[in-house]
Design a protein around this motif. Structure first.
Motif, short mmCIF file in Angstrom:
data_model
loop_
_atom_site.label_atom_id
_atom_site.label_comp_id
_atom_site.label_asym_id
_atom_site.label_seq_id
_atom_site.Cartn_x
_atom_site.Cartn_y
_atom_site.Cartn_z
N LEU A 36 0.82 -1.24 0.05
CA LEU A 36 -0.10 0.10 -0.14
C LEU A 36 0.95 1.37 0.05
CD1 LEU A 36 -2.76 -1.12 2.55
CD2 LEU A 36 -3.01 -0.82 0.16
N PHE A 37 2.04 1.33 0.70
CA PHE A 37 2.85 2.44 0.74
C PHE A 37 3.56 2.44 -0.69
CE2 PHE A 37 3.21 2.01 5.53
CZ PHE A 37 2.62 3.19 5.83
N ARG A 38 3.90 1.30 -1.17
CA ARG A 38 4.79 1.50 -2.21
C ARG A 38 3.56 1.92 -3.58
NH1 ARG A 38 7.55 -2.51 -0.04
NH2 ARG A 38 5.98 -4.03 -0.84
N TYR A 39 2.48 1.56 -3.48
CA TYR A 39 1.23 1.98 -4.55
C TYR A 39 1.36 3.65 -4.44
CZ TYR A 39 -2.99 2.80 -6.77
OH TYR A 39 -4.14 3.02 -7.62
N ASN A 40 1.25 4.04 -3.17
CA ASN A 40 1.18 5.47 -2.89
C ASN A 40 2.46 6.31 -3.46
OD1 ASN A 40 -1.47 6.60 -1.29
ND2 ASN A 40 -0.72 4.48 -0.52
N LEU A 41 3.45 5.74 -2.92
CA LEU A 41 4.76 6.25 -3.56
C LEU A 41 4.85 6.29 -5.03
CD1 LEU A 41 7.12 6.94 -1.81
CD2 LEU A 41 8.12 4.86 -2.27
N LYS A 42 4.28 5.47 -5.80
CA LYS A 42 4.50 5.34 -7.08
C LYS A 42 3.45 6.34 -7.80
CE LYS A 42 2.86 1.86 -10.20
NZ LYS A 42 2.62 0.47 -10.38
N ASN A 43 2.25 6.62 -7.18
CA ASN A 43 1.33 7.58 -7.54
C ASN A 43 1.59 8.87 -6.85
OD1 ASN A 43 -0.48 5.92 -9.50
ND2 ASN A 43 -0.54 4.60 -7.57
N GLU A 44 2.65 9.06 -6.28
CA GLU A 44 3.10 10.50 -5.52
C GLU A 44 2.16 11.01 -5.07
OE1 GLU A 44 4.93 12.41 -8.78
OE2 GLU A 44 6.70 11.30 -8.82
N THR A 45 1.41 10.12 -3.92
CA THR A 45 0.38 10.81 -3.26
C THR A 45 0.97 11.31 -1.93
OG1 THR A 45 -0.10 8.80 -1.75
CG2 THR A 45 -1.31 8.87 -3.87
N ALA A 46 0.20 12.38 -1.26
CA ALA A 46 0.77 13.05 -0.16
C ALA A 46 1.24 11.62 0.83
CB ALA A 46 -0.18 13.78 0.71
N LEU A 47 0.55 10.87 1.00
CA LEU A 47 0.75 9.70 1.88
C LEU A 47 2.09 9.06 1.84
CD1 LEU A 47 -0.66 7.65 4.19
CD2 LEU A 47 -0.75 6.17 2.21
N GLY A 48 2.34 8.74 0.18
CA GLY A 48 3.35 8.18 -0.22
C GLY A 48 4.76 8.95 0.21
N LEU A 49 4.51 10.27 -0.20
CA LEU A 49 5.60 11.28 -0.15
C LEU A 49 6.16 11.32 1.47
CD1 LEU A 49 4.63 13.83 -2.74
CD2 LEU A 49 6.55 11.82 -2.82
N LYS A 50 5.12 11.19 2.38
CA LYS A 50 5.30 11.31 3.77
C LYS A 50 5.98 10.03 4.07
CE LYS A 50 1.88 13.60 5.76
NZ LYS A 50 0.39 13.59 6.58
N ALA A 51 5.68 8.86 3.44
CA ALA A 51 6.35 7.50 3.99
C ALA A 51 7.52 7.19 3.50
CB ALA A 51 5.44 6.35 3.31
N LYS A 52 7.96 7.89 2.38
CA LYS A 52 9.06 7.71 1.56
C LYS A 52 10.42 7.76 2.65
CE LYS A 52 11.66 8.87 -2.61
NZ LYS A 52 12.98 7.93 -2.26
N ALA A 53 10.63 8.82 3.14
CA ALA A 53 11.93 8.97 3.93
C ALA A 53 11.94 7.84 4.91
CB ALA A 53 11.78 10.21 4.59
N TYR A 54 10.98 7.50 5.50
CA TYR A 54 10.96 6.39 6.66
C TYR A 54 11.49 5.05 5.77
CZ TYR A 54 8.53 9.72 9.48
OH TYR A 54 8.23 10.78 10.19
N MET A 55 10.66 4.85 4.70
CA MET A 55 11.11 3.45 4.35
C MET A 55 12.50 3.48 3.39
SD MET A 55 7.49 3.42 2.14
CE MET A 55 7.75 1.80 1.21
N ASP A 56 13.01 4.68 3.23
CA ASP A 56 14.31 4.44 2.61
C ASP A 56 15.65 4.48 3.72
OD1 ASP A 56 13.64 5.19 0.01
OD2 ASP A 56 14.04 7.31 0.12
N ARG A 57 14.96 4.95 5.05
CA ARG A 57 15.99 4.44 5.97
C ARG A 57 15.70 3.18 7.01
NH1 ARG A 57 14.60 10.15 7.47
NH2 ARG A 57 13.25 9.72 8.96
N GLY A 58 14.73 2.45 6.42
CA GLY A 58 14.41 1.23 6.87
C GLY A 58 13.76 1.21 8.14
N GLU A 59 13.11 2.58 8.65
CA GLU A 59 12.21 2.86 9.70
C GLU A 59 10.95 2.39 9.40
OE1 GLU A 59 13.24 6.81 10.76
OE2 GLU A 59 15.30 6.55 11.15
N LEU A 60 10.02 2.22 10.62
CA LEU A 60 8.72 2.10 10.47
C LEU A 60 8.03 3.89 10.13
CD1 LEU A 60 7.79 -0.24 13.30
CD2 LEU A 60 8.11 -0.85 10.96
N VAL A 61 7.16 3.58 9.23
CA VAL A 61 6.18 4.84 9.00
C VAL A 61 5.36 5.19 10.50
CG1 VAL A 61 4.54 5.99 7.68
CG2 VAL A 61 6.34 4.23 6.55
#
Ligand code: ADP
Ligand code: ADP
Length: 217
Positions: A36-61
Protein backbone atom coordinates in the motif's frame (compact mmCIF):
# COMPACT_ATOMS: atom_id res chain seq x y z
CA UNK A 1 -17.14 -17.54 10.30
CA UNK A 2 -14.79 -14.75 9.27
CA UNK A 3 -11.03 -15.31 8.94
CA UNK A 4 -8.68 -12.50 9.86
CA UNK A 5 -5.19 -13.95 9.62
CA UNK A 6 -1.87 -12.18 10.26
CA UNK A 7 1.44 -13.18 8.65
CA UNK A 8 4.06 -12.12 11.20
CA UNK A 9 7.80 -12.38 10.65
CA UNK A 10 10.96 -10.36 10.04
CA UNK A 11 11.58 -8.60 6.72
CA UNK A 12 12.11 -11.09 3.86
CA UNK A 13 10.84 -14.05 5.89
CA UNK A 14 8.47 -14.89 3.03
CA UNK A 15 5.23 -13.16 4.06
CA UNK A 16 4.44 -11.77 0.60
CA UNK A 17 5.41 -15.01 -1.15
CA UNK A 18 3.23 -17.08 1.14
CA UNK A 19 0.33 -14.62 1.01
CA UNK A 20 0.37 -15.14 -2.77
CA UNK A 21 0.17 -18.91 -2.26
CA UNK A 22 -2.50 -18.76 0.46
CA UNK A 23 -4.91 -16.05 -0.65
CA UNK A 24 -6.56 -18.10 -3.41
CA UNK A 25 -6.64 -21.23 -1.26
CA UNK A 26 -8.38 -19.27 1.49
CA UNK A 27 -10.26 -16.91 -0.82
CA UNK A 28 -9.19 -13.89 1.21
CA UNK A 29 -8.10 -10.37 0.29
CA UNK A 30 -4.33 -9.84 0.68
CA UNK A 31 -3.68 -6.64 2.62
CA UNK A 32 0.05 -5.76 2.59
CA UNK A 33 0.98 -2.47 4.25
CA UNK A 34 4.32 -2.28 2.36
CA UNK A 35 2.49 -2.73 -0.97
CA UNK A 36 0.00 0.00 0.00
CA UNK A 37 2.87 2.38 0.79
CA UNK A 38 4.68 1.51 -2.47
CA UNK A 39 1.45 2.04 -4.44
CA UNK A 40 1.11 5.51 -2.88
CA UNK A 41 4.75 6.25 -3.58
CA UNK A 42 4.44 5.27 -7.24
CA UNK A 43 1.40 7.54 -7.59
CA UNK A 44 3.13 10.35 -5.66
CA UNK A 45 0.26 10.82 -3.21
CA UNK A 46 0.76 12.93 -0.06
CA UNK A 47 0.78 9.72 1.98
CA UNK A 48 3.43 8.16 -0.28
CA UNK A 49 5.69 11.19 -0.07
CA UNK A 50 5.38 11.24 3.73
CA UNK A 51 6.22 7.53 3.98
CA UNK A 52 9.20 7.61 1.60
CA UNK A 53 11.84 8.98 3.97
CA UNK A 54 11.01 6.37 6.62
CA UNK A 55 11.01 3.53 4.11
CA UNK A 56 14.36 4.59 2.62
CA UNK A 57 15.93 4.50 6.09
CA UNK A 58 14.36 1.15 6.97
CA UNK A 59 12.35 2.76 9.77
CA UNK A 60 8.66 2.30 10.48
CA UNK A 61 6.23 4.86 9.13
CA UNK A 62 4.52 6.55 12.13
CA UNK A 63 1.60 4.62 13.62
CA UNK A 64 -1.11 7.24 12.98
CA UNK A 65 -0.45 7.28 9.22
CA UNK A 66 -0.08 3.50 8.96
CA UNK A 67 -3.14 2.65 11.07
CA UNK A 68 -5.41 5.04 9.12
CA UNK A 69 -4.20 3.62 5.79
CA UNK A 70 -4.69 -0.05 6.72
CA UNK A 71 -8.02 0.39 8.53
CA UNK A 72 -9.33 2.25 5.48
CA UNK A 73 -8.29 -0.72 3.31
CA UNK A 74 -9.93 -3.18 5.73
CA UNK A 75 -13.21 -1.26 5.61
CA UNK A 76 -13.63 -2.15 1.93
CA UNK A 77 -16.16 -4.71 0.80
CA UNK A 78 -13.61 -7.40 -0.15
CA UNK A 79 -12.45 -7.59 3.50
CA UNK A 80 -15.94 -8.12 4.95
CA UNK A 81 -15.41 -11.89 5.38
CA UNK A 82 -11.78 -11.63 6.43
CA UNK A 83 -8.30 -10.71 5.22
CA UNK A 84 -4.76 -11.98 5.04
CA UNK A 85 -2.71 -9.26 6.72
CA UNK A 86 0.95 -9.03 5.63
CA UNK A 87 3.32 -6.58 7.31
CA UNK A 88 0.66 -5.10 9.60
CA UNK A 89 0.55 -4.80 12.57
CA UNK A 90 4.22 -4.10 13.29
CA UNK A 91 3.90 -2.29 16.65
CA UNK A 92 1.79 -2.78 19.79
CA UNK A 93 -0.28 0.41 19.15
CA UNK A 94 -1.04 -0.92 15.64
CA UNK A 95 -2.13 -4.29 17.09
CA UNK A 96 -4.34 -2.60 19.66
CA UNK A 97 -5.93 -0.31 17.04
CA UNK A 98 -6.62 -3.35 14.86
CA UNK A 99 -8.25 -5.21 17.78
CA UNK A 100 -10.53 -2.24 18.46
CA UNK A 101 -11.50 -1.84 14.79
CA UNK A 102 -12.30 -5.55 14.42
CA UNK A 103 -14.20 -5.64 17.73
CA UNK A 104 -16.35 -2.78 16.45
CA UNK A 105 -17.32 -5.07 13.56
CA UNK A 106 -17.98 -7.95 15.98
CA UNK A 107 -14.99 -9.94 14.71
CA UNK A 108 -11.42 -10.66 15.84
CA UNK A 109 -8.02 -11.95 14.76
CA UNK A 110 -8.44 -15.69 14.28
CA UNK A 111 -4.83 -16.72 13.74
CA UNK A 112 -1.30 -15.28 13.71
CA UNK A 113 1.25 -17.23 11.68
CA UNK A 114 4.69 -16.46 13.11
CA UNK A 115 7.35 -17.25 10.49
CA UNK A 116 10.88 -17.95 11.80
CA UNK A 117 13.96 -17.62 9.56
CA UNK A 118 17.61 -17.28 10.73
CA UNK A 119 19.19 -13.89 10.14
CA UNK A 120 21.90 -14.92 7.62
CA UNK A 121 19.20 -16.46 5.41
CA UNK A 122 17.15 -13.24 5.62
CA UNK A 123 20.10 -11.19 4.31
CA UNK A 124 20.54 -13.56 1.36
CA UNK A 125 16.81 -13.45 0.64
CA UNK A 126 16.54 -9.67 0.72
CA UNK A 127 19.57 -8.90 -1.45
CA UNK A 128 18.38 -11.35 -4.15
CA UNK A 129 14.75 -10.23 -4.08
CA UNK A 130 13.12 -8.84 -7.22
CA UNK A 131 9.52 -7.62 -7.50
CA UNK A 132 7.08 -7.10 -10.33
CA UNK A 133 6.57 -3.41 -10.99
CA UNK A 134 2.94 -4.04 -11.93
CA UNK A 135 1.58 -6.59 -9.43
CA UNK A 136 4.25 -6.67 -6.69
CA UNK A 137 4.79 -10.46 -6.92
CA UNK A 138 8.13 -11.32 -5.25
CA UNK A 139 10.87 -13.37 -6.96
CA UNK A 140 14.42 -14.33 -5.99
CA UNK A 141 17.38 -14.55 -8.36
CA UNK A 142 18.41 -17.90 -6.81
CA UNK A 143 15.46 -19.31 -4.85
CA UNK A 144 12.54 -18.29 -7.04
CA UNK A 145 13.73 -17.14 -10.45
CA UNK A 146 11.09 -16.14 -12.99
CA UNK A 147 10.70 -18.31 -16.10
CA UNK A 148 12.04 -15.46 -18.23
CA UNK A 149 14.79 -13.31 -16.70
CA UNK A 150 13.55 -9.92 -15.54
CA UNK A 151 9.90 -10.63 -16.40
CA UNK A 152 6.97 -11.49 -14.08
CA UNK A 153 5.47 -14.96 -14.70
CA UNK A 154 2.00 -13.70 -13.78
CA UNK A 155 1.53 -10.60 -15.92
CA UNK A 156 4.73 -10.02 -17.92
CA UNK A 157 5.59 -6.94 -15.84
CA UNK A 158 9.20 -5.77 -15.45
CA UNK A 159 11.06 -6.99 -12.35
CA UNK A 160 12.93 -4.44 -10.22
CA UNK A 161 14.93 -4.29 -7.01
CA UNK A 162 13.52 -2.25 -4.11
CA UNK A 163 15.66 0.77 -3.07
CA UNK A 164 15.52 -0.44 0.54
CA UNK A 165 16.63 -4.01 -0.24
CA UNK A 166 20.30 -3.38 0.52
CA UNK A 167 22.27 -5.13 3.22
CA UNK A 168 22.78 -1.85 5.15
CA UNK A 169 19.08 -0.92 5.22
CA UNK A 170 18.20 -4.53 6.02
CA UNK A 171 20.40 -4.45 9.15
CA UNK A 172 18.34 -1.51 10.38
CA UNK A 173 15.04 -3.15 9.42
CA UNK A 174 16.03 -6.24 11.41
CA UNK A 175 16.89 -4.10 14.44
CA UNK A 176 13.54 -2.33 14.12
CA UNK A 177 11.84 -5.73 13.87
CA UNK A 178 13.43 -7.00 17.09
CA UNK A 179 12.80 -3.74 18.98
CA UNK A 180 9.29 -2.86 17.83
CA UNK A 181 7.61 -5.83 16.15
CA UNK A 182 8.79 -8.93 18.01
CA UNK A 183 6.82 -7.97 21.19
CA UNK A 184 3.72 -8.83 19.13
CA UNK A 185 4.70 -12.50 19.32
CA UNK A 186 3.94 -12.60 23.06
CA UNK A 187 0.92 -10.30 22.62
CA UNK A 188 -0.75 -12.80 20.29
CA UNK A 189 0.57 -15.90 22.06
CA UNK A 190 -1.19 -14.68 25.21
CA UNK A 191 -4.43 -14.49 23.22
CA UNK A 192 -3.98 -18.14 22.16
CA UNK A 193 -4.01 -17.42 18.40
CA UNK A 194 -0.30 -17.74 17.56
CA UNK A 195 1.18 -20.65 15.58
CA UNK A 196 4.96 -20.91 15.03
CA UNK A 197 6.05 -21.81 11.51
CA UNK A 198 9.53 -22.91 10.34
CA UNK A 199 10.15 -20.48 7.47
CA UNK A 200 13.62 -21.81 6.65
CA UNK A 201 12.19 -24.67 4.55
CA UNK A 202 11.50 -24.54 0.82
CA UNK A 203 8.71 -22.22 -0.31
CA UNK A 204 6.35 -25.17 -0.96
CA UNK A 205 6.99 -26.80 2.42
CA UNK A 206 6.29 -23.53 4.22
CA UNK A 207 3.04 -23.22 2.26
CA UNK A 208 2.00 -26.73 3.35
CA UNK A 209 2.67 -25.92 7.03
CA UNK A 210 0.75 -22.66 6.76
CA UNK A 211 -2.24 -24.38 5.15
CA UNK A 212 -2.24 -26.97 7.95
CA UNK A 213 -2.12 -24.18 10.55
CA UNK A 214 -5.33 -22.58 9.22
CA UNK A 215 -7.14 -25.76 8.10
CA UNK A 216 -9.65 -25.51 10.95
CA UNK A 217 -10.74 -21.96 10.19
P1 ADP B 1 8.50 -10.58 3.06
O1 ADP B 1 7.17 -10.30 2.41
O2 ADP B 1 8.37 -11.27 4.38
O3 ADP B 1 9.40 -9.39 3.12
P2 ADP B 1 9.10 -12.07 0.57
O4 ADP B 1 7.93 -12.98 0.41
O5 ADP B 1 9.19 -10.89 -0.31
O6 ADP B 1 9.26 -11.66 2.12
O7 ADP B 1 10.43 -12.98 0.42
C1 ADP B 1 11.72 -12.38 0.48
C2 ADP B 1 12.61 -13.01 -0.58
O8 ADP B 1 12.88 -14.37 -0.23
C3 ADP B 1 11.98 -13.08 -1.97
O9 ADP B 1 13.00 -12.86 -2.91
C4 ADP B 1 11.41 -14.50 -2.06
O10 ADP B 1 11.40 -14.99 -3.41
C5 ADP B 1 12.40 -15.29 -1.21
N1 ADP B 1 11.78 -16.39 -0.46
C6 ADP B 1 10.57 -16.42 0.13
N2 ADP B 1 10.36 -17.59 0.78
C7 ADP B 1 11.49 -18.33 0.59
C8 ADP B 1 11.90 -19.66 1.01
N3 ADP B 1 11.09 -20.42 1.75
N4 ADP B 1 13.13 -20.07 0.64
C9 ADP B 1 13.94 -19.27 -0.10
N5 ADP B 1 13.62 -18.03 -0.52
C10 ADP B 1 12.40 -17.56 -0.18
P1 ADP C 1 9.50 -6.24 4.26
O1 ADP C 1 9.56 -6.87 2.93
O2 ADP C 1 10.79 -5.80 4.79
O3 ADP C 1 8.71 -7.02 5.27
P2 ADP C 1 7.43 -4.24 3.67
O4 ADP C 1 7.22 -4.22 2.21
O5 ADP C 1 6.40 -4.93 4.50
O6 ADP C 1 8.86 -4.83 3.98
O7 ADP C 1 7.61 -2.76 4.21
C1 ADP C 1 8.50 -1.85 3.60
C2 ADP C 1 8.58 -0.58 4.45
O8 ADP C 1 7.27 0.02 4.55
C3 ADP C 1 9.02 -0.80 5.89
O9 ADP C 1 10.44 -0.84 6.04
C4 ADP C 1 8.40 0.42 6.58
O10 ADP C 1 9.14 1.60 6.31
C5 ADP C 1 7.06 0.54 5.85
N1 ADP C 1 6.00 -0.25 6.52
C6 ADP C 1 5.35 -1.34 6.03
N2 ADP C 1 4.45 -1.79 6.92
C7 ADP C 1 4.52 -0.99 8.00
C8 ADP C 1 3.86 -0.94 9.25
N3 ADP C 1 2.91 -1.85 9.59
N4 ADP C 1 4.19 0.05 10.12
C9 ADP C 1 5.10 0.98 9.79
N5 ADP C 1 5.79 0.99 8.65
C10 ADP C 1 5.51 0.02 7.75
Amino acid sequence: MTSYIILLGPPASGKGTQAGNLRDHLNLAHVASGDLFRYNLKNETALGLKAKAYMDRGELVPDDITIAMVLDRLSREDCAEGALLDGFPRTLPQAEALDVALANKGVQINRVLNIHVPEDALIERVTGRRLCRTCGEPYHIKFKPPQKEGICDLDGGELYQRDDDTEATMRNRLKVYWDQTSPLIEYYRAKGVLVDIDGAQSIDHVTEDLKAAVADL
